[in-house]
Design an enzyme around this catalytic site. Structure first.
Site, PDB file in Angstrom:
ATOM      1  N   HIS A 110       3.251  14.310   0.430  1.00 47.07           N
ATOM      2  CA  HIS A 110       2.707  15.613   0.040  1.00 47.07           C
ATOM      3  C   HIS A 110       3.785  16.666   0.253  1.00 47.07           C
ATOM      4  O   HIS A 110       4.806  16.411   0.898  1.00 47.07           O
ATOM      5  CB  HIS A 110       1.480  15.974   0.890  1.00 47.07           C
ATOM      6  CG  HIS A 110       0.345  15.020   0.784  1.00 47.07           C
ATOM      7  ND1 HIS A 110      -0.439  14.910  -0.345  1.00 47.07           N
ATOM      8  CD2 HIS A 110      -0.148  14.113   1.670  1.00 47.07           C
ATOM      9  CE1 HIS A 110      -1.366  13.981  -0.158  1.00 47.07           C
ATOM     10  NE2 HIS A 110      -1.208  13.478   1.051  1.00 47.07           N
TER      11      HIS A 110
ATOM     12  N   GLY B  87      -2.590  12.099   4.981  1.00 49.26           N
ATOM     13  CA  GLY B  87      -1.569  11.081   4.816  1.00 49.26           C
ATOM     14  C   GLY B  87      -0.173  11.571   5.117  1.00 49.26           C
ATOM     15  O   GLY B  87       0.102  12.783   5.136  1.00 49.26           O
TER      16      GLY B  87
ATOM     17  N   HIS C 280       0.845  -1.203   0.000  1.00 49.46           N
ATOM     18  CA  HIS C 280       0.000   0.000   0.000  1.00 49.46           C
ATOM     19  C   HIS C 280       0.878   1.250   0.000  1.00 49.46           C
ATOM     20  O   HIS C 280       1.241   1.783   1.053  1.00 49.46           O
ATOM     21  CB  HIS C 280      -0.900  -0.001   1.236  1.00 49.46           C
ATOM     22  CG  HIS C 280      -1.963   1.049   1.200  1.00 49.46           C
ATOM     23  ND1 HIS C 280      -3.120   0.967   1.924  1.00 49.46           N
ATOM     24  CD2 HIS C 280      -2.055   2.240   0.533  1.00 49.46           C
ATOM     25  CE1 HIS C 280      -3.873   2.023   1.718  1.00 49.46           C
ATOM     26  NE2 HIS C 280      -3.229   2.817   0.868  1.00 49.46           N
TER      27      HIS C 280
ATOM     28  N   ASP D  60       0.930   2.746   3.770  1.00 53.69           N
ATOM     29  CA  ASP D  60       0.086   3.801   3.196  1.00 53.69           C
ATOM     30  C   ASP D  60       0.929   5.057   2.974  1.00 53.69           C
ATOM     31  O   ASP D  60       0.534   6.175   3.310  1.00 53.69           O
ATOM     32  CB  ASP D  60      -1.122   4.111   4.087  1.00 53.69           C
ATOM     33  CG  ASP D  60      -2.173   4.962   3.375  1.00 53.69           C
ATOM     34  OD1 ASP D  60      -2.019   5.195   2.167  1.00 53.69           O
ATOM     35  OD2 ASP D  60      -3.144   5.397   4.034  1.00 53.69           O
TER      36      ASP D  60
ATOM     37  N   LYS E 246      -8.463  -1.129  -6.795  1.00 51.72           N
ATOM     38  CA  LYS E 246      -8.699  -0.372  -5.573  1.00 51.72           C
ATOM     39  C   LYS E 246     -10.095   0.233  -5.622  1.00 51.72           C
ATOM     40  O   LYS E 246     -10.537   0.732  -6.659  1.00 51.72           O
ATOM     41  CB  LYS E 246      -7.661   0.755  -5.421  1.00 51.72           C
ATOM     42  CG  LYS E 246      -7.802   1.597  -4.151  1.00 51.72           C
ATOM     43  CD  LYS E 246      -7.494   0.790  -2.901  1.00 51.72           C
ATOM     44  CE  LYS E 246      -7.633   1.611  -1.618  1.00 51.72           C
ATOM     45  NZ  LYS E 246      -6.568   2.585  -1.433  1.00 51.72           N
TER      46      LYS E 246
END
Length: 453
Positions: free
Chosen positions: A315, A331, A61, A311, A146
């Protein structure tokens, strides 16, 4: 025989035991594991100085971005982060720009990835607009599909139960796994609307929009929609709540193919940490209170949770520091923190070493049909993660290979560090330095083919 490489003086995790041995590698495969006198001659030999060799770790992931989101991360920086974190294979999510949801967009992304990756990479697809295209996308190499239930990302209408059923049925016919982000979109929208009207826009308000009930509602709906799909396999991503885990456990009892994942974030942090880390700790689904955190750890120990996925969600710093929580990007990067965090849990006796290898190598390989990966055995791919098991060190986000140089785990003291990463027999990372060129990784394609025409 003259092997390409022999790794000497190591302790290796083999079939549940840690054994002193040497490992011979030829043409990207493990050709022999044994004592030094049993090893063939080799063009190159490396003394691993009694460090621990694990099967190459697999992160199922990650968000590698690239294309129109390359300002956040690209295949080079993302797979460099993977190698630095000890991961030899990563599976990339499809919410890209452009969205990966067709044969065309998948082929384009595969071509880009092939030239830029440093580790093995598999690509997910979103559901296509025309479900009849799904088998072709699968044949083209999509590792799985997904489904984001928290917001409309792909072309499968997540508000339509019949559409969900058809999507799961079509995926099941191709033996394609469906990875689920389980949050109820409509309930999130209602919650957010009320909070925004009341001008509640702080990090803690995010929790009231993304409650544990939002997660459980989506899980139950997905499970019901897939109940008549014989060959379907659902994999629930980043489970965060006690009720969510119980829902999955009950569904597993029916004999359906259902597996689930947890992130290190939800094991190591809880909702009280939001006061400390603010917007940096905003993720989706969010951090829960300690009761849920403890339930997840129990689920990991007892085997109710199948895999750990980072995950990895890079950013820019500016995107993580918006004034309103409704504007912040959700995230955090995780490829370079997952293994040391999990090793630290082992050192604290909160987790067995066997479970760590199961969660990060064996089970991911099994779930995704990566038959040549996940274990140190003769004939398997020479994907190896070398760790200094007892080395204490401090996580420094500013030194990440990822473009996202922030983390709530910045300055955390951990024990256990990946020191070398071998991908297909090639040394990619050595003491946090990337020593090979982009394009050295391989594209991983779905190995299991369709059961029906």
């Amino acid at each position: 025989m003259i092997a390409d490489l022999v790794l000497n003086n190591t302790k290796a995790y083999i079939k549940g035991e840690i054994l002193e041995c040497s490992i011979a590698i030829e043409e990207g495969k493990i050709v022999k594991i044994g004592r030094p006198p049993q090893m063939p001659s080799a063009d190159q030999k490396i003394n691993l100085q009694r460090m621990l060799t694990l099967p190459g770790l697999i992160d199922t992931h990650v968000h590698l971005r690239d294309e129109q989101k390359a300002y956040k991360e690209d295949f080079i920086s993302g797979t460099s982060a993977a190698a630095a974190g000890g991961f030899t294979t990563v599976l990339d999510m499809p919410n890209n720009q452009p969205l990966t949801n067709s044969v065309k967009t998948l082929k384009t992304r595969l071509e880009i990835a092939k030239k830029r990756t440093l580790v093995n990479v598999g690509l997910y697809s979103e559901f296509p607009k025309n479900l009849a295209e799904l088998p072709q996308i699968s044949r083209e190499g999509a590792i799985g599909f997904k489904l984001f239930m928290g917001n409309q990302v792909g072309d499968l209408n997540i508000d339509d139960d019949q559409a969900l059923k058809e999507g799961f049925k079509t995926a099941g016919k191709t033996n394609a796994i469906v990875a689920i982000h389980a949050e109820d979109k409509n309930q999130i929208m209602l919650n957010e609307q009320k909070l925004k009207q009341a001008k509640h826009n702080s990090p803690k308000d995010f929790l009231f929009a993304h409650t544990e009930q939002v997660e459980v509602q989506a899980m139950k709906r997905v499970i019901k929609a897939s109940e008549d799909v014989v060959d379907g396999h659902l994999h629930f991503c980043h489970v965060t709540s006690q009720q969510g885990l119980e829902t999955i456990k009950e569904a597993k009892k029916t004999g359906k193919k259902i597996t689930c994942e947890v992130t290190p974030n939800h094991l190591m942090l809880n909702s009280t940490d939001i006061a400390r880390y603010g917007m940096m700790a905003i993720m989706m689904p969010p951090l829960r209170d300690r009761t849920h955190q403890e339930a997840l750890m129990k689920g990991v120990k007892q085997g109710d949770i199948d895999t750990v996925g980072s995950d990895h969600a890079p950013h820019t710093f500016e995107e993580k520091t918006a004034d309103s929580v409704w504007e912040v990007k959700v995230g955090i990067p995780g490829l370079e923190t997952t293994l040391p965090l999990m090793l630290t849990l082992v050192k604290k006796d909160w987790l067995t070493f066997q479970r760590l290898v199961e969660l990060l190598a064996e089970k991911p390989a099994d779930i995704y049909g990566l038959t040549n990966k996940g274990k140190l055995e003769q004939g398997k791919d020479a994907d190896l993660t070398i760790i200094d098991y007892n080395r204490p060190w401090t996580i420094e986000a500013s030194k990440f290979k990822s473009k996202a140089k922030f983390s709530p785990f910045d300055k955390w003291k951990v024990v256990g560090k990946p020191t070398k990463t071998f991908v297909n027999g090639n040394l990619v990372m050595d003491e946090n330095e990337i020593i090979t060129k982009p394009g050295s990784g391989k594209i991983i394609r779905k190995e299991k083919q369709e059961t029906t025409p």
